[in-house]
Enzyme design. Sequence first.
Site, PDB file in Angstrom:
ATOM      1  N   ARG A  77     -13.511 -46.819   0.524  1.00 58.82           N
ATOM      2  CA  ARG A  77     -12.831 -46.298  -0.680  1.00 58.82           C
ATOM      3  C   ARG A  77     -11.502 -45.639  -0.323  1.00 58.82           C
ATOM      4  O   ARG A  77     -10.503 -45.838  -1.010  1.00 58.82           O
ATOM      5  CB  ARG A  77     -13.730 -45.316  -1.433  1.00 58.82           C
ATOM      6  CG  ARG A  77     -14.934 -45.994  -2.083  1.00 58.82           C
ATOM      7  CD  ARG A  77     -15.881 -44.993  -2.726  1.00 58.82           C
ATOM      8  NE  ARG A  77     -16.390 -44.095  -1.716  1.00 58.82           N
ATOM      9  CZ  ARG A  77     -16.606 -42.797  -1.895  1.00 58.82           C
ATOM     10  NH1 ARG A  77     -16.362 -42.219  -3.047  1.00 58.82           N
ATOM     11  NH2 ARG A  77     -17.068 -42.057  -0.912  1.00 58.82           N
ATOM     12  N   ASN A 133     -18.605 -45.890  -5.187  1.00 62.90           N
ATOM     13  CA  ASN A 133     -19.822 -46.433  -4.596  1.00 62.90           C
ATOM     14  C   ASN A 133     -20.854 -46.673  -5.687  1.00 62.90           C
ATOM     15  O   ASN A 133     -20.983 -45.870  -6.613  1.00 62.90           O
ATOM     16  CB  ASN A 133     -20.412 -45.456  -3.575  1.00 62.90           C
ATOM     17  CG  ASN A 133     -19.634 -45.408  -2.285  1.00 62.90           C
ATOM     18  OD1 ASN A 133     -18.863 -46.300  -1.970  1.00 62.90           O
ATOM     19  ND2 ASN A 133     -19.844 -44.346  -1.522  1.00 62.90           N
TER      20      ASN A 133
END
Length: 92
Positions: free
Chosen positions: A20, A38
């Site tokens: 990320r 996520n």
Amino acid sequence: MATAGYKIWVHGIVQGVGFRYHTQARANELGVTGYAHNLADGSVEVLAAGDAQQVDALIAWLKAGGPRSARVDNVLVEPHQLAERPTRFTTG
């Protein structure tokens, strides 16, 4: 410039490897806004919004494997209608 919006689901080893963070950094370099989150199944959901060429470049980067620390097995891309374009790219 044409504005594009896509939801992207990235499967593989993409959690716990800085995926990320690296996606946010790449999106910021390209001027793409949205998010990387996520998901409970171990994948990452990405919302990418911005100029079509820049969004396409982010998608190509994800399909090419993203950061070296990750292992991308599959990338699913779906056009997404944005009610309002995000002002920045976030993770969470």
